[in-house]
Enzyme design. Structure first.
Site, PDB file in Angstrom:
ATOM      1  N   GLN A 110      57.763   5.703  26.602  1.00 15.55           N
ATOM      2  CA  GLN A 110      58.958   4.861  26.698  1.00 15.55           C
ATOM      3  C   GLN A 110      59.096   3.936  25.485  1.00 15.55           C
ATOM      4  O   GLN A 110      60.204   3.666  25.021  1.00 15.55           O
ATOM      5  CB  GLN A 110      58.870   4.031  27.987  1.00 15.55           C
ATOM      6  CG  GLN A 110      60.169   3.386  28.413  1.00 15.55           C
ATOM      7  CD  GLN A 110      61.130   4.353  29.093  1.00 15.55           C
ATOM      8  OE1 GLN A 110      60.722   5.155  29.909  1.00 15.55           O
ATOM      9  NE2 GLN A 110      62.403   4.272  28.745  1.00 15.55           N
ATOM     10  N   LYS A 125      56.710   0.797  32.107  1.00 17.27           N
ATOM     11  CA  LYS A 125      56.955   1.772  33.171  1.00 17.27           C
ATOM     12  C   LYS A 125      56.190   1.331  34.404  1.00 17.27           C
ATOM     13  O   LYS A 125      55.194   0.610  34.295  1.00 17.27           O
ATOM     14  CB  LYS A 125      56.472   3.166  32.731  1.00 17.27           C
ATOM     15  CG  LYS A 125      57.065   4.305  33.509  1.00 17.27           C
ATOM     16  CD  LYS A 125      58.434   4.750  32.994  1.00 17.27           C
ATOM     17  CE  LYS A 125      59.054   5.783  33.911  1.00 17.27           C
ATOM     18  NZ  LYS A 125      60.266   6.367  33.335  1.00 17.27           N
ATOM     19  N   ASP A 165      63.571   6.308  38.295  1.00 16.66           N
ATOM     20  CA  ASP A 165      62.879   7.485  37.757  1.00 16.66           C
ATOM     21  C   ASP A 165      62.735   8.424  38.955  1.00 16.66           C
ATOM     22  O   ASP A 165      63.491   8.293  39.940  1.00 16.66           O
ATOM     23  CB  ASP A 165      61.518   7.097  37.155  1.00 16.66           C
ATOM     24  CG  ASP A 165      60.885   8.238  36.349  1.00 16.66           C
ATOM     25  OD1 ASP A 165      61.299   8.476  35.218  1.00 16.66           O
ATOM     26  OD2 ASP A 165      59.965   8.919  36.873  1.00 16.66           O
TER      27      ASP A 165
HETATM   28  P1  NDP Z   1      64.716  12.847  40.699  1.00 20.22           P
HETATM   29  O1  NDP Z   1      63.777  12.260  41.671  1.00 20.22           O
HETATM   30  O2  NDP Z   1      66.166  12.567  40.842  1.00 20.22           O
HETATM   31  O3  NDP Z   1      64.543  14.427  40.644  1.00 20.22           O
HETATM   32  C1  NDP Z   1      63.316  15.017  40.334  1.00 20.22           C
HETATM   33  C2  NDP Z   1      63.449  16.513  40.472  1.00 20.22           C
HETATM   34  O4  NDP Z   1      62.258  17.129  40.005  1.00 20.22           O
HETATM   35  C3  NDP Z   1      63.627  16.962  41.909  1.00 20.22           C
HETATM   36  O5  NDP Z   1      64.362  18.156  41.938  1.00 20.22           O
HETATM   37  C4  NDP Z   1      62.177  17.180  42.354  1.00 20.22           C
HETATM   38  O6  NDP Z   1      62.026  18.087  43.424  1.00 20.22           O
HETATM   39  C5  NDP Z   1      61.571  17.766  41.093  1.00 20.22           C
HETATM   40  N1  NDP Z   1      60.145  17.407  41.030  1.00 20.22           N
HETATM   41  C6  NDP Z   1      59.589  16.184  41.073  1.00 20.22           C
HETATM   42  N2  NDP Z   1      58.263  16.242  41.030  1.00 20.22           N
HETATM   43  C7  NDP Z   1      57.959  17.536  40.981  1.00 20.22           C
HETATM   44  C8  NDP Z   1      56.737  18.255  40.933  1.00 20.22           C
HETATM   45  N3  NDP Z   1      55.557  17.615  40.935  1.00 20.22           N
HETATM   46  N4  NDP Z   1      56.816  19.593  40.861  1.00 20.22           N
HETATM   47  C9  NDP Z   1      57.999  20.224  40.843  1.00 20.22           C
HETATM   48  N5  NDP Z   1      59.191  19.587  40.899  1.00 20.22           N
HETATM   49  C10 NDP Z   1      59.166  18.277  40.969  1.00 20.22           C
HETATM   50  O7  NDP Z   1      64.191  12.380  39.252  1.00 20.22           O
HETATM   51  P2  NDP Z   1      64.979  12.339  37.874  1.00 20.22           P
HETATM   52  O8  NDP Z   1      65.929  13.459  37.768  1.00 20.22           O
HETATM   53  O9  NDP Z   1      65.447  10.943  37.676  1.00 20.22           O
HETATM   54  O10 NDP Z   1      63.773  12.544  36.834  1.00 20.22           O
HETATM   55  C11 NDP Z   1      63.363  13.839  36.394  1.00 20.22           C
HETATM   56  C12 NDP Z   1      62.569  13.694  35.123  1.00 20.22           C
HETATM   57  O11 NDP Z   1      63.375  13.069  34.112  1.00 20.22           O
HETATM   58  C13 NDP Z   1      61.295  12.847  35.217  1.00 20.22           C
HETATM   59  O12 NDP Z   1      60.325  13.357  34.337  1.00 20.22           O
HETATM   60  C14 NDP Z   1      61.755  11.488  34.698  1.00 20.22           C
HETATM   61  O13 NDP Z   1      60.680  10.737  34.189  1.00 20.22           O
HETATM   62  C15 NDP Z   1      62.705  11.930  33.593  1.00 20.22           C
HETATM   63  N6  NDP Z   1      63.667  10.931  33.181  1.00 20.22           N
HETATM   64  C16 NDP Z   1      64.569  10.423  34.082  1.00 20.22           C
HETATM   65  C17 NDP Z   1      65.505   9.507  33.650  1.00 20.22           C
HETATM   66  C18 NDP Z   1      66.583   8.997  34.538  1.00 20.22           C
HETATM   67  O14 NDP Z   1      67.472   8.295  34.047  1.00 20.22           O
HETATM   68  N7  NDP Z   1      66.611   9.331  35.811  1.00 20.22           N
HETATM   69  C19 NDP Z   1      65.491   8.983  32.261  1.00 20.22           C
HETATM   70  C20 NDP Z   1      64.561   9.661  31.393  1.00 20.22           C
HETATM   71  C21 NDP Z   1      63.669  10.561  31.865  1.00 20.22           C
HETATM   72  P3  NDP Z   1      61.703  17.519  44.900  1.00 20.22           P
HETATM   73  O15 NDP Z   1      62.985  16.906  45.373  1.00 20.22           O
HETATM   74  O16 NDP Z   1      61.290  18.712  45.673  1.00 20.22           O
HETATM   75  O17 NDP Z   1      60.598  16.522  44.735  1.00 20.22           O
END
Ligand code: NDP
Length: 445
Positions: A110, A125, A165
């Site tokens: 970050q 974070k 996140d």
């Molecule tokens: P969400 O919680 O909205 O979505 C996460 C998604 O990833 C879900 O579909 C989830 O599935 C899946 N997932 C989570 N953990 C696992 C795992 N261990 N194995 C497989 N699938 C998994 O999170 P975000 O979309 O906000 O974040 C996704 C990524 O983007 C992360 O790495 C986060 O750090 C990064 N990020 C997010 C930002 C933001 O603004 N939101 C900014 C910058 C980076 P399930 O529902 O089954 O758990």
């Protein structure tokens, strides 16, 4: 042993077992070798040692009572990594896998990401091993209130500004903000970002990370004579980042054929119906497997990592860390992938990145490509300070401009340090130099 290798060694010894943190440090430090050669004063000032050690690490108990009346205990974290260029800023992650090594890797990444945005924000974070899945709204609220009862004393709009996140969306931010306001007895809108629109949130913040990813990849494709039109895209995840990356990619004429969650993936050869995915994930909070009930022509496959066996031109890992390792990279390369756009943080292992680069696959690294979320969070903070709100179009336009600038910064740093076309090294170097210069100017602190 070189200075860089000795610092890497020290980090591993000092943070035993924190493998994600080691991985993030290694990926960045190895690309900084040419920078250290050009700036021997950094080694003399112990800059890398200081850069790899968080300013502060906070770990605390979060006790709460579930709907059945049983007491639950989780662990809360906040790692305030680096404040050389501004207040700590970075999301909170609620997922059972969260421990110190994950929070440190995210805080370290970050710091570089926030530097790349060109905005005055430092890196931090946090999170908890709490799993919001299957919990009632009332349980999530009690958990968030308990967490904030400790966290509030460590954060503030000029000190440390958390956001969302994995597992932390508008609902969780709302509950945390409510508790912060009650404890602080003041309306400090800028203390959290990702807020609801009725209480200080910014238009386009929800879309920002996914949209920003697509803008960054658009610039990278254009620099190599490609565009989105008619390209096949595979996206892992179906959360916030994945959904809005899908929306923007579709608007540019790409065909998104697959998305996933942690149980499995859907493949729809006609192109994903995003309306269905949004309803399932954003409203009903159901599993992605439900998609095929509404679209019987689509297929559902158990096991999320097999999504990378699908043929595509552009792969967008938007779920979690270490989603693409060497076997998945080999499949993607065999199937002719042109570009990888990292929407999630560290979704590709260091060996897989190396392989992609060797084979001429373009890689848009997370700390640059997913910086649109935090950049728009910083725009939310600006609006809160000015007590006004910009239109969706205005925020989106600013976001697009920021992503173009981040791409240019990564591109020119790569060129200057002899790694033209390697945006992984370029982003690391560009992000690092700004923080390093600020740290040098501020003395040994
Ligand atoms: P969400 O919680 O909205 O979505 C996460 C998604 O990833 C879900 O579909 C989830 O599935 C899946 N997932 C989570 N953990 C696992 C795992 N261990 N194995 C497989 N699938 C998994 O999170 P975000 O979309 O906000 O974040 C996704 C990524 O983007 C992360 O790495 C986060 O750090 C990064 N990020 C997010 C930002 C933001 O603004 N939101 C900014 C910058 C980076 P399930 O529902 O089954 O758990």
């Amino acid at each position: 042993m070189s200075y860089v290798l000795s610092v890497m060694d020290q980090v591993k010894k000092r943070n035993p077992g924190e493998i994600e943190f080691h991985q993030a440090i290694e990926e960045v430090l190895l690309s900084l070798e040419p920078v250290i050669q050009k700036h021997p004063e950094f080694a003399k000032a112990g800059l890398l040692e200081r850069f790899c050690e968080p300013d502060r690490t906070i770990m605390f108990r979060v006790s709460w009572v579930d709907d059945a009346g049983a007491v639950q205990v989780n662990r809360g974290f906040r790692v305030q990594f680096n404040s050389a260029i501004g207040p700590y800023k970075g999301g909170m992650r609620f997922h059972p896998s969260v421990y110190l090594g994950i929070v440190k890797f995210l805080g370290f990444e970050q710091t570089l990401k926030n530097s790349l945005t060109g905005l005055p924000i430092g890196g931090g974070k946090g999170g908890s091993d709490f799993d919001p899945k299957g919990k009632s709204d009332a349980e999530v609220m009690r958990f968030c209130q308990s967490l904030m009862s400790e966290l509030y004393r460590h954060i503030g709009q000029d000190l440390d500004v958390p956001a969302g996140d994995i597992g932390v969306g508008a609902r969780e931010i709302g509950y945390m903000f409510g508790q912060y306001k009650r404890l602080q007895n003041a309306y400090e809108a800028g203390v959290l970002t990702g807020k609801g629109l009725s209480y200080g949130g910014s238009l386009a913040r929800t879309e920002a990370t996914g949209f920003g990813l697509i803008y960054f990849v658009r610039e990278m494709l254009a620099a190599h004579g490609h565009n989105y039109e008619g390209k096949t895209v595979v996206i892992s995840g179906s959360g916030n980042v994945a959904i809005y990356a899908c929306q923007k990619a579709q608007s540019y004429g790409a065909k998104v054929v697959a998305m996933s969650d942690s149980n499995g993936y859907i493949y729809d050869k006609n192109g994903i119906n995003l309306y269905t995915v949004k309803r399932l994930k954003e409203v009903e909070r159901k599993r992605i497997s439900e998609y095929v009930k509404l679209h019987p022509e689509a297929e559902y496959h158990e096991g999320c990592s097999n999504i990378w066996s699908l043929k595509c031109d552009i792969a967008l890992p938007c779920a979690t860390q270490n989603d693409i390792d060497v076997p998945q990279a080999e499949m993607l390369i065999k199937n002719g992938v042109i570009a990888i756009g990292e929407g999630a943080n560290m979704p590709t292992t260091n060996d897989a990145i190396k392989l992609f680069l060797e084979k001429g696959v373009l890689v848009a690294p997370a700390k640059a490509a997913n910086a649109g979320g935090v950049a728009t969070s910083a725009l939310e903070m600006s609006q809160n300070s000015m007590r006004l709100s910009w239109s969706f179009e205005e925020v989106d336009r600013k976001l697009d401009g920021i992503m173009v600038n981040i791409f240019k910064a990564a591109q020119s740093a790569a060129k200057e340090y002899g790694a033209e076309g390697n945006y992984v090294d370029g982003a690391n170097i560009a992000g690092f130099l700004k923080v390093a210069n600020a740290m040098m100017a501020q003395g040994i602190v």
